[in-house]
Design a protein around this motif. Structure first.
Motif, PDB file in Angstrom:
ATOM      1  N   ALA A   1       0.816  -1.278   0.104  1.00  0.00           N
ATOM      2  CA  ALA A   1      -0.030   0.018  -0.062  1.00  0.00           C
ATOM      3  C   ALA A   1       0.947   1.320  -0.082  1.00  0.00           C
ATOM      4  CB  ALA A   1      -0.777   0.186   1.294  1.00  0.00           C
ATOM      5  N   MET A   2       0.238   2.353  -0.687  1.00  0.00           N
ATOM      6  CA  MET A   2       1.334   3.651  -0.835  1.00  0.00           C
ATOM      7  C   MET A   2       0.305   4.755  -0.634  1.00  0.00           C
ATOM      8  SD  MET A   2       2.982   5.073  -4.084  1.00  0.00           S
ATOM      9  CE  MET A   2       1.871   6.349  -4.325  1.00  0.00           C
ATOM     10  N   THR A   3       1.011   5.852   0.191  1.00  0.00           N
ATOM     11  CA  THR A   3       0.313   6.900   0.130  1.00  0.00           C
ATOM     12  C   THR A   3       1.218   7.987  -0.343  1.00  0.00           C
ATOM     13  OG1 THR A   3      -0.665   6.598   2.323  1.00  0.00           O
ATOM     14  CG2 THR A   3      -0.361   8.831   1.855  1.00  0.00           C
ATOM     15  N   ALA A   4       0.811   8.791  -1.349  1.00  0.00           N
ATOM     16  CA  ALA A   4       1.670  10.023  -2.050  1.00  0.00           C
ATOM     17  C   ALA A   4       0.944  11.413  -1.183  1.00  0.00           C
ATOM     18  CB  ALA A   4       1.069  10.058  -3.493  1.00  0.00           C
ATOM     19  N   ARG A   5       2.045  12.208  -1.148  1.00  0.00           N
ATOM     20  CA  ARG A   5       1.864  13.530  -0.214  1.00  0.00           C
ATOM     21  C   ARG A   5       2.532  14.645  -0.944  1.00  0.00           C
ATOM     22  NH1 ARG A   5       2.386  10.429   4.594  1.00  0.00           N
ATOM     23  NH2 ARG A   5       0.352  10.101   5.494  1.00  0.00           N
ATOM     24  N   GLY A   6       2.074  15.851  -1.041  1.00  0.00           N
ATOM     25  CA  GLY A   6       2.383  16.887  -1.617  1.00  0.00           C
ATOM     26  C   GLY A   6       2.479  17.101  -3.085  1.00  0.00           C
ATOM     27  N   ASN A   7       1.558  18.081  -3.497  1.00  0.00           N
ATOM     28  CA  ASN A   7       1.387  18.259  -4.977  1.00  0.00           C
ATOM     29  C   ASN A   7       1.307  16.937  -5.735  1.00  0.00           C
ATOM     30  OD1 ASN A   7       1.651  21.006  -4.524  1.00  0.00           O
ATOM     31  ND2 ASN A   7       3.778  20.874  -4.848  1.00  0.00           N
ATOM     32  N   VAL A   8       0.297  16.346  -5.419  1.00  0.00           N
ATOM     33  CA  VAL A   8      -0.051  15.129  -6.032  1.00  0.00           C
ATOM     34  C   VAL A   8      -0.938  15.245  -7.354  1.00  0.00           C
ATOM     35  CG1 VAL A   8      -1.366  12.804  -5.771  1.00  0.00           C
ATOM     36  CG2 VAL A   8      -0.074  13.819  -3.902  1.00  0.00           C
ATOM     37  N   VAL A   9      -0.432  14.669  -8.325  1.00  0.00           N
ATOM     38  CA  VAL A   9      -1.055  14.807  -9.825  1.00  0.00           C
ATOM     39  C   VAL A   9      -1.175  13.327 -10.138  1.00  0.00           C
ATOM     40  CG1 VAL A   9      -0.826  15.809 -12.121  1.00  0.00           C
ATOM     41  CG2 VAL A   9      -0.137  17.211 -10.006  1.00  0.00           C
ATOM     42  N   LEU A  10      -2.295  13.102 -10.566  1.00  0.00           N
ATOM     43  CA  LEU A  10      -2.660  11.768 -11.147  1.00  0.00           C
ATOM     44  C   LEU A  10      -3.216  12.080 -12.527  1.00  0.00           C
ATOM     45  CD1 LEU A  10      -2.999   8.605 -11.078  1.00  0.00           C
ATOM     46  CD2 LEU A  10      -5.228   9.051  -9.995  1.00  0.00           C
ATOM     47  N   ARG A  11      -2.643  11.787 -13.657  1.00  0.00           N
ATOM     48  CA  ARG A  11      -3.003  11.749 -14.943  1.00  0.00           C
ATOM     49  C   ARG A  11      -3.347  10.548 -15.633  1.00  0.00           C
ATOM     50  NH1 ARG A  11      -0.768  16.691 -16.384  1.00  0.00           N
ATOM     51  NH2 ARG A  11       0.897  17.240 -15.453  1.00  0.00           N
ATOM     52  N   LEU A  12      -4.818  10.327 -15.831  1.00  0.00           N
ATOM     53  CA  LEU A  12      -5.407   9.306 -16.488  1.00  0.00           C
ATOM     54  C   LEU A  12      -5.283   9.431 -17.895  1.00  0.00           C
ATOM     55  CD1 LEU A  12      -7.174  10.186 -13.583  1.00  0.00           C
ATOM     56  CD2 LEU A  12      -7.902   7.671 -14.185  1.00  0.00           C
ATOM     57  N   TYR A  13      -4.842   8.314 -18.728  1.00  0.00           N
ATOM     58  CA  TYR A  13      -4.565   8.261 -19.925  1.00  0.00           C
ATOM     59  C   TYR A  13      -5.943   8.382 -20.652  1.00  0.00           C
ATOM     60  CZ  TYR A  13       0.138   7.736 -18.751  1.00  0.00           C
ATOM     61  OH  TYR A  13       1.532   7.637 -18.201  1.00  0.00           O
ATOM     62  N   GLU A  14      -6.644   7.371 -20.210  1.00  0.00           N
ATOM     63  CA  GLU A  14      -8.366   7.429 -21.103  1.00  0.00           C
ATOM     64  C   GLU A  14      -8.883   8.677 -20.585  1.00  0.00           C
ATOM     65  OE1 GLU A  14     -11.983   4.894 -20.845  1.00  0.00           O
ATOM     66  OE2 GLU A  14     -10.119   3.712 -20.594  1.00  0.00           O
ATOM     67  N   GLY A  15      -9.638   9.382 -21.464  1.00  0.00           N
ATOM     68  CA  GLY A  15     -10.337  10.475 -21.264  1.00  0.00           C
ATOM     69  C   GLY A  15      -9.461  11.762 -21.050  1.00  0.00           C
ATOM     70  N   ASN A  16      -8.226  11.699 -20.933  1.00  0.00           N
ATOM     71  CA  ASN A  16      -7.188  12.695 -20.674  1.00  0.00           C
ATOM     72  C   ASN A  16      -7.634  13.550 -19.399  1.00  0.00           C
ATOM     73  OD1 ASN A  16      -4.980  14.503 -21.225  1.00  0.00           O
ATOM     74  ND2 ASN A  16      -6.222  15.847 -22.422  1.00  0.00           N
ATOM     75  N   ARG A  17      -7.906  12.799 -18.229  1.00  0.00           N
ATOM     76  CA  ARG A  17      -8.290  13.383 -17.127  1.00  0.00           C
ATOM     77  C   ARG A  17      -6.962  13.647 -16.316  1.00  0.00           C
ATOM     78  NH1 ARG A  17     -12.654   9.158 -15.248  1.00  0.00           N
ATOM     79  NH2 ARG A  17     -11.288   8.056 -16.069  1.00  0.00           N
ATOM     80  N   ILE A  18      -7.092  14.643 -15.510  1.00  0.00           N
ATOM     81  CA  ILE A  18      -6.127  15.111 -14.430  1.00  0.00           C
ATOM     82  C   ILE A  18      -6.663  15.258 -13.010  1.00  0.00           C
ATOM     83  CG2 ILE A  18      -4.109  16.563 -13.777  1.00  0.00           C
ATOM     84  CD1 ILE A  18      -3.920  17.074 -16.771  1.00  0.00           C
TER      85      ILE A  18
END
Length: 183
Positions: free
Chosen positions: A106-123
């Protein structure tokens, strides 16, 4: 005893005594490393996360501070690539820091987290994001912004399955671009 023997014995005694004095210390870690609570520090790590034998994500980090007692690692400058069922890349996450649990992955990301989803070009942008491959979930309980094709939606967090197929914004609000109704 001759003067020569006395001088030789004194010379030998002084040489032996000089060898018994403490010498200068060898190389030591800097002050910041001496006070570090981590058991190990690794530079440039790569870790593959799996679930039921399938690759779910590949984690890269500049630095990992490993803690043996909890099997957790504190990460710096994190980049995670998520994979779809067929093995194709489906999303990419970046963050300033993170934590990885060595037992559960399991992972936790912190600080200016940006998740780019390739399908649908979602951020998706948030302060903190959680990923649990065992329960097949990705979520955030922090303020979240979703951007897609001119639409901006804000929420108090989000929930998704681990493959990012079903995404739900918690308490959504925002504006939608190019919305038309034909009556």
């Amino acid at each position: 005893m001759s003067a020569c023997r006395i001088l030789c014995r004194l010379g030998l005694a002084f040489t032996l005594l000089a060898g018994c004095t403490p010498s200068a210390p060898g190389p030591v870690a800097g002050e910041e490393y001496a006070n570090m609570p981590a058991d190990r520090i690794l530079d440039g790590i790569e870790h593959v996360m799996t679930s039921a034998g399938l690759r779910r994500a590949r984690l890269l980090a500049d630095t990992a501070y490993m803690y043996d007692d909890s099997m957790k690692a504190e990460l710096k400058n994190v980049r995670v690539t998520f994979f779809a069922d067929g093995g194709a890349e489906s999303a990419e996450l970046t963050s300033l820091t993170g934590w990885l649990d060595g037992k559960t992955e399991a992972m936790t990301a912190r600080g200016n987290v940006v998740l780019r989803l390739y399908e649908g070009n979602r951020i998706i942008e948030t302060a903190e994001l959680h990923f649990d491959p065992e329960s097949d979930r990705i979520w955030s309980d922090s303020a979240t912004t979703l951007r897609q094709d001119g639409t901006v939606m804000y929420g108090d967090g989000f929930r998704s399955d681990g493959r990012l197929r079903s995404l739900e914004i918690v308490n959504p609000r925002g504006r939608m671009a190019d919305l038309r109704f034909d009556l």
